[in-house]
Scaffold this active site. Sequence first.
Site, PDB file in Angstrom:
ATOM      1  N   THR A   1      35.776  57.793 106.024  1.00  0.00           N
ATOM      2  CA  THR A   1      35.256  57.994 104.559  1.00  0.00           C
ATOM      3  C   THR A   1      34.009  58.570 104.508  1.00  0.00           C
ATOM      4  O   THR A   1      33.474  59.120 105.169  1.00  0.00           O
ATOM      5  CB  THR A   1      34.704  56.570 103.716  1.00  0.00           C
ATOM      6  OG1 THR A   1      33.705  56.223 104.682  1.00  0.00           O
ATOM      7  CG2 THR A   1      36.260  55.576 104.092  1.00  0.00           C
TER       8      THR A   1
ATOM      9  N   GLU B   1      40.471  53.075 103.107  1.00  0.00           N
ATOM     10  CA  GLU B   1      40.855  52.487 103.756  1.00  0.00           C
ATOM     11  C   GLU B   1      42.647  51.469 103.394  1.00  0.00           C
ATOM     12  O   GLU B   1      42.625  50.765 103.700  1.00  0.00           O
ATOM     13  CB  GLU B   1      40.418  51.475 103.299  1.00  0.00           C
ATOM     14  CG  GLU B   1      38.089  51.425 103.545  1.00  0.00           C
ATOM     15  CD  GLU B   1      37.588  51.824 102.976  1.00  0.00           C
ATOM     16  OE1 GLU B   1      38.243  52.785 102.093  1.00  0.00           O
ATOM     17  OE2 GLU B   1      36.372  51.760 102.593  1.00  0.00           O
TER      18      GLU B   1
ATOM     19  N   LYS C   1      25.618  49.711  82.144  1.00  0.00           N
ATOM     20  CA  LYS C   1      25.392  48.670  81.426  1.00  0.00           C
ATOM     21  C   LYS C   1      23.917  48.784  80.289  1.00  0.00           C
ATOM     22  O   LYS C   1      23.211  49.416  80.451  1.00  0.00           O
ATOM     23  CB  LYS C   1      24.581  47.875  82.366  1.00  0.00           C
ATOM     24  CG  LYS C   1      26.199  47.375  83.623  1.00  0.00           C
ATOM     25  CD  LYS C   1      24.774  47.733  85.058  1.00  0.00           C
ATOM     26  CE  LYS C   1      26.619  46.801  85.961  1.00  0.00           C
ATOM     27  NZ  LYS C   1      25.875  48.473  86.704  1.00  0.00           N
TER      28      LYS C   1
ATOM     29  N   TRP D   1      29.062  46.700  79.154  1.00  0.00           N
ATOM     30  CA  TRP D   1      29.570  48.048  80.112  1.00  0.00           C
ATOM     31  C   TRP D   1      30.498  49.115  79.188  1.00  0.00           C
ATOM     32  O   TRP D   1      31.335  48.719  78.691  1.00  0.00           O
ATOM     33  CB  TRP D   1      30.405  47.298  81.171  1.00  0.00           C
ATOM     34  CG  TRP D   1      29.752  46.419  82.225  1.00  0.00           C
ATOM     35  CD1 TRP D   1      28.543  45.718  82.092  1.00  0.00           C
ATOM     36  CD2 TRP D   1      30.338  45.861  83.679  1.00  0.00           C
ATOM     37  NE1 TRP D   1      28.831  45.131  82.862  1.00  0.00           N
ATOM     38  CE2 TRP D   1      29.402  45.045  84.136  1.00  0.00           C
ATOM     39  CE3 TRP D   1      31.779  46.299  84.112  1.00  0.00           C
ATOM     40  CZ2 TRP D   1      29.477  44.829  85.263  1.00  0.00           C
ATOM     41  CZ3 TRP D   1      32.086  45.623  85.547  1.00  0.00           C
ATOM     42  CH2 TRP D   1      31.287  44.888  85.757  1.00  0.00           C
TER      43      TRP D   1
HETATM   44  P1  ADP Z   1      36.157  58.458  99.986  1.00  0.00           P
HETATM   45  O1  ADP Z   1      36.017  59.689  98.956  1.00  0.00           O
HETATM   46  O2  ADP Z   1      34.601  58.058 100.214  1.00  0.00           O
HETATM   47  O3  ADP Z   1      37.356  59.266 101.522  1.00  0.00           O
HETATM   48  P2  ADP Z   1      38.612  57.582  98.097  1.00  0.00           P
HETATM   49  O4  ADP Z   1      39.416  58.643  99.150  1.00  0.00           O
HETATM   50  O5  ADP Z   1      38.531  56.602  99.458  1.00  0.00           O
HETATM   51  O6  ADP Z   1      37.254  57.661  99.430  1.00  0.00           O
HETATM   52  O7  ADP Z   1      38.504  57.519  97.449  1.00  0.00           O
HETATM   53  C1  ADP Z   1      38.158  55.552  96.990  1.00  0.00           C
HETATM   54  C2  ADP Z   1      38.083  55.715  95.675  1.00  0.00           C
HETATM   55  O8  ADP Z   1      38.395  57.038  94.563  1.00  0.00           O
HETATM   56  C3  ADP Z   1      38.720  54.736  94.565  1.00  0.00           C
HETATM   57  O9  ADP Z   1      38.135  53.701  95.385  1.00  0.00           O
HETATM   58  C4  ADP Z   1      38.433  54.613  93.392  1.00  0.00           C
HETATM   59  O10 ADP Z   1      36.890  54.722  93.477  1.00  0.00           O
HETATM   60  C5  ADP Z   1      38.435  56.593  93.289  1.00  0.00           C
HETATM   61  N1  ADP Z   1      40.424  56.812  93.342  1.00  0.00           N
HETATM   62  C6  ADP Z   1      40.838  56.949  93.705  1.00  0.00           C
HETATM   63  N2  ADP Z   1      41.914  57.443  92.881  1.00  0.00           N
HETATM   64  C7  ADP Z   1      41.944  57.143  91.607  1.00  0.00           C
HETATM   65  C8  ADP Z   1      42.333  56.916  89.858  1.00  0.00           C
HETATM   66  N3  ADP Z   1      43.388  57.954  89.803  1.00  0.00           N
HETATM   67  N4  ADP Z   1      41.724  56.625  89.407  1.00  0.00           N
HETATM   68  C9  ADP Z   1      40.505  56.381  88.902  1.00  0.00           C
HETATM   69  N5  ADP Z   1      39.848  56.747  90.595  1.00  0.00           N
HETATM   70  C10 ADP Z   1      39.785  57.081  91.840  1.00  0.00           C
END
Ligand code: ADP
Length: 545
Positions: free
Chosen positions: A186, A331, A442, A447
């Site tokens: 991640t 994940e 908040k 929210w």
């Molecule tokens: P990282 O950048 O840590 O690798 P990921 O690529 O797994 O994380 O990104 C996951 C997160 O990206 C999600 O939990 C969410 O917050 C955000 N995300 C992914 N797709 C969308 C979407 N279509 N709209 C809003 N948020 C999104």
Amino acid sequence: MLGLMQSQPLLISSLIEFADRHHGDAQIVSRRVEGDIHRYTYRDLARRSRQLANTLDGLGLAMGDRVATLAWNGYRHMEMYFGVSGSGRVLHTVNPRLHPDQVAWIINHAEDRVMCFDLTFLPIIQAVHARCPTVRQWVALCDADRLPADSGIPGLVSYDSWIAGQSDQYAWPEFDENTASSMCYTSGTTGNPKAVLYSHRSTTLHAYAAALPDVMCLSARDSVLPVVPMFHVNAWGIPYSAALTGCKLVFPGPALDGKSLYELMEAEGVTYAAGVPTVWQMLLGHVKPNGLRFSTLRRTVIGGSACPPAMIAAFQDDYGVEVLHAWGMTEMSPLGTLCTLKNKHLELPKDEQMKILQKQGRAIYGVDMRIVGSDGQDQPWDGKSYGDLLVRGPWIVDSYYKGESPLVRDAQGRGWFPTGDVATIDADGFMQITDRSKDVIKSGGEWISSIDIENIAMAHPGVAMAACIGMPHPKWDERPIVAVARRPGAEVSREELLKFYEGKIAKWQIPDDVVFVDSIPLGATGKMLKTRLREQLAGYRLPGL
Ligand code: ADP
């Protein structure tokens, strides 16, 4: 009583064997780091993947040994997807946008044995190689004649000479489908990154699901351009789904600017593309002012962060390109939901349909979702009540590699992965992300969704990108402000933008201030980095305080 059907493990090697046999002449086109266009077929891909598997055997790598990549989307990277995992090793895709210190940390944490990198990333390798004692072989993904003479990397070989001379016959081994196949860290916006270790089973099930009509709808008639990087979450599983469907594949290599993408799309008859919103913004930023049209592009999946409704409208109304808004996580392999209408929605007026299509969408079969309140109780699926989004399913993480299980247990003892997102789900099962839980603002006990505020700003023609963050306030706890990067040449003022919010959200949700910035900081996966933005605005005070 057990069923009496053949039991065959779901293995990644079966995908490449299938593509070889049934779609052997389908094309794979890559823009190379060298700048030229490379063209070959799934048959060539399968042959070279087998040569790579023989090379890895020759190196004496054990099952489960990690073979890393630091590479753009291209055919050699694709060969590694199959040759490494198919032969029982673990493909570890490293994100080259990370800081070299993080790259070194990740290589050591994964204990990579081999590192294959595009020459673009030679400086990163030069900076980290001495700190990576587990790596036995450094490989530059290039032809022999491109290998730099004095790289300073001991034993560096070119990929093409490395696999050349190896037999192209290889009997893919059969093993337990739960065997690890690939890993991705991640991006670790807080603390060190965490490693997600995918299996053959999770990957093939995800590949099946991703190809479904209400998901990516991939077929042998498509020409597919994954702009989503193969170095992060396996390019949303497209390489695997592509082998499963036999679609033509078009890899953009390092050229991700709007002009290069547009030209590649037109030259290769691309019907389908996938990427994060920032990429599509660059594409539209090239297409619009130049009065261009897409002659073959029909659908595009946009996800990774919230797709602004203005972008969905631009693609659909101005260019006739269907936008599929997708949500997922590293994940989750990564696909969780995708937004497509149901039959009953087809008669709705366009603006009603549009309201649905802005959501992150419906769960794919295989992904169970729940939203729970702060008391741990399930929230109703009414499209209004929000809660922490939890998921479970066969392509969702159970534990991190060398780490802990993030799962929370329900009353029946079943494990759910807490996504860190806050969401609503409506009666039809359409999920909408309100925010990352850490980004929710908040204000006075209520929210405010930073995504809503960003989406409105992005609908203003003068705004290129907007990021909303909460600022401390003595009375309200927090108040939203919006940081805005203007479009080149656009002249939008603070007052004009604040006025633009009127009537679009409740008065108390309208940001207290607009701060103009040159650009919004982006992280290694193209998402807005609000932590960095906060640092940039360290001395900022809300108006009137
Ligand atoms: P990282 O950048 O840590 O690798 P990921 O690529 O797994 O994380 O990104 C996951 C997160 O990206 C999600 O939990 C969410 O917050 C955000 N995300 C992914 N797709 C969308 C979407 N279509 N709209 C809003 N948020 C999104």
